[in-house]
Motif scaffolding. Structure first.
Motif, PDB file in Angstrom:
ATOM      1  N   ALA A 168       0.840  -1.204   0.000  1.00  0.00           N
ATOM      2  CA  ALA A 168       0.000   0.000   0.000  1.00  0.00           C
ATOM      3  C   ALA A 168       0.874   1.253   0.000  1.00  0.00           C
ATOM      4  O   ALA A 168       0.556   2.240  -0.674  1.00  0.00           O
ATOM      5  CB  ALA A 168      -0.927  -0.002   1.208  1.00  0.00           C
ATOM      6  N   LEU A 169       1.975   1.212   0.733  1.00  0.00           N
ATOM      7  CA  LEU A 169       2.903   2.348   0.738  1.00  0.00           C
ATOM      8  C   LEU A 169       3.508   2.533  -0.645  1.00  0.00           C
ATOM      9  O   LEU A 169       3.581   3.656  -1.153  1.00  0.00           O
ATOM     10  CB  LEU A 169       4.002   2.130   1.781  1.00  0.00           C
ATOM     11  N   GLN A 170       3.947   1.462  -1.257  1.00  0.00           N
ATOM     12  CA  GLN A 170       4.538   1.542  -2.591  1.00  0.00           C
ATOM     13  C   GLN A 170       3.536   2.139  -3.580  1.00  0.00           C
ATOM     14  O   GLN A 170       3.872   3.018  -4.362  1.00  0.00           O
ATOM     15  CB  GLN A 170       5.014   0.170  -3.072  1.00  0.00           C
ATOM     16  N   ASP A 171       2.293   1.678  -3.550  1.00  0.00           N
ATOM     17  CA  ASP A 171       1.260   2.211  -4.446  1.00  0.00           C
ATOM     18  C   ASP A 171       1.062   3.712  -4.225  1.00  0.00           C
ATOM     19  O   ASP A 171       0.948   4.479  -5.187  1.00  0.00           O
ATOM     20  CB  ASP A 171      -0.069   1.476  -4.242  1.00  0.00           C
ATOM     21  N   ALA A 172       1.013   4.135  -2.963  1.00  0.00           N
ATOM     22  CA  ALA A 172       0.794   5.551  -2.651  1.00  0.00           C
ATOM     23  C   ALA A 172       1.961   6.409  -3.136  1.00  0.00           C
ATOM     24  O   ALA A 172       1.758   7.502  -3.672  1.00  0.00           O
ATOM     25  CB  ALA A 172       0.579   5.734  -1.154  1.00  0.00           C
ATOM     26  N   LEU A 173       3.181   5.909  -2.974  1.00  0.00           N
ATOM     27  CA  LEU A 173       4.349   6.673  -3.434  1.00  0.00           C
ATOM     28  C   LEU A 173       4.394   6.727  -4.958  1.00  0.00           C
ATOM     29  O   LEU A 173       4.652   7.780  -5.537  1.00  0.00           O
ATOM     30  CB  LEU A 173       5.638   6.057  -2.883  1.00  0.00           C
ATOM     31  N   GLU A 174       4.135   5.617  -5.608  1.00  0.00           N
ATOM     32  CA  GLU A 174       4.164   5.593  -7.069  1.00  0.00           C
ATOM     33  C   GLU A 174       3.054   6.440  -7.681  1.00  0.00           C
ATOM     34  O   GLU A 174       3.179   6.928  -8.803  1.00  0.00           O
ATOM     35  CB  GLU A 174       4.090   4.155  -7.579  1.00  0.00           C
ATOM     36  N   ALA A 175       1.974   6.656  -6.953  1.00  0.00           N
ATOM     37  CA  ALA A 175       0.864   7.476  -7.447  1.00  0.00           C
ATOM     38  C   ALA A 175       1.221   8.967  -7.486  1.00  0.00           C
ATOM     39  O   ALA A 175       0.509   9.757  -8.105  1.00  0.00           O
ATOM     40  CB  ALA A 175      -0.375   7.263  -6.580  1.00  0.00           C
ATOM     41  N   LEU A 176       2.333   9.348  -6.865  1.00  0.00           N
ATOM     42  CA  LEU A 176       2.735  10.758  -6.864  1.00  0.00           C
ATOM     43  C   LEU A 176       3.101  11.245  -8.264  1.00  0.00           C
ATOM     44  O   LEU A 176       2.904  12.411  -8.588  1.00  0.00           O
ATOM     45  CB  LEU A 176       3.918  10.980  -5.915  1.00  0.00           C
ATOM     46  N   ALA A 177       3.683  10.381  -9.074  1.00  0.00           N
ATOM     47  CA  ALA A 177       4.073  10.763 -10.442  1.00  0.00           C
ATOM     48  C   ALA A 177       4.220   9.500 -11.272  1.00  0.00           C
ATOM     49  O   ALA A 177       4.646   8.457 -10.761  1.00  0.00           O
ATOM     50  CB  ALA A 177       5.392  11.542 -10.435  1.00  0.00           C
ATOM     51  N   ASN A 178       3.897   9.588 -12.562  1.00  0.00           N
ATOM     52  CA  ASN A 178       3.956   8.392 -13.409  1.00  0.00           C
ATOM     53  C   ASN A 178       5.383   7.960 -13.721  1.00  0.00           C
ATOM     54  O   ASN A 178       5.597   6.856 -14.186  1.00  0.00           O
ATOM     55  CB  ASN A 178       3.151   8.584 -14.694  1.00  0.00           C
ATOM     56  N   ASP A 179       6.378   8.823 -13.451  1.00  0.00           N
ATOM     57  CA  ASP A 179       7.766   8.462 -13.737  1.00  0.00           C
ATOM     58  C   ASP A 179       8.537   8.049 -12.483  1.00  0.00           C
ATOM     59  O   ASP A 179       9.735   7.806 -12.539  1.00  0.00           O
ATOM     60  CB  ASP A 179       8.486   9.633 -14.410  1.00  0.00           C
TER      61      ASP A 179
END
Length: 168
Positions: free
Chosen positions: A148-159
């Protein structure tokens, strides 16, 4: 024994750490650990020192007398060890204003404690822009959902590339 955390900052020049180490040694302090860095012409860092109670104030006074160096010493109590798991979070992506605030905001939303955090920007020759890189060591409760943490961090920017690993 008293535990002191000593922070230092000054214009970088040879001998700063030696002056600090000599001062700690002169007051029978035991150097437990340290972290130092050079940034924008300044030298900064912190040291944990164990020192006898009767040497605490003389050591602090001697540290304050070191010229060309801003020194602050704080006495800390030795807390109980916690049973938390540590994770390392590596992040890489295009640099942009506010990226550190966005990352730390997500960590805060999960109520996570940042133990260490380093970041820097480097040139991306093929892209003509700067690449932001950060590494954080965080304390998480047992059975924490790092997905869930990884998903939230990756949602900050597509790159944004995020790698989370358990710290051993």
């Amino acid at each position: 024994m008293q535990s002191l955390v000593i922070s230092i900052m000054g214009k970088d020049k040879p001998g700063l750490v030696d002056a600090l180490a000599k001062c700690v040694y002169k007051h029978q302090g035991n150097w437990q650990g340290s972290s130092f860095a050079h940034m924008a012409g300044m030298f900064t860092g912190f040291v944990e020192v164990h020192v006898a109670d009767e040497q605490k104030q003389p050591l602090i006074d001697a540290l304050d007398a070191i010229t060309d160096l801003s020194v602050q010493a704080v006495a800390v109590s030795n807390g109980e060890p916690t049973n938390t798991t540590k994770l390392t979070v590596d992040v890489m992506g295009n640099d942009k204003t506010g990226i550190v605030q966005e990352l730390t905001s997500v960590l805060n939303q999960f109520n996570l404690n940042i133990l260490t955090f380093t970041s820097h920007c480097e040139s991306a020759p093929n892209w003509g822009s700067l690449i932001f890189k950060a590494k954080a060591e965080i304390a998480v409760p047992e059975n924490f959902d790092d997905g869930a943490l990884q998903d939230a961090l990756e949602a900050l920017a597509n790159d944004l590339v995020v790698d989370i690993t358990a710290k051993r």
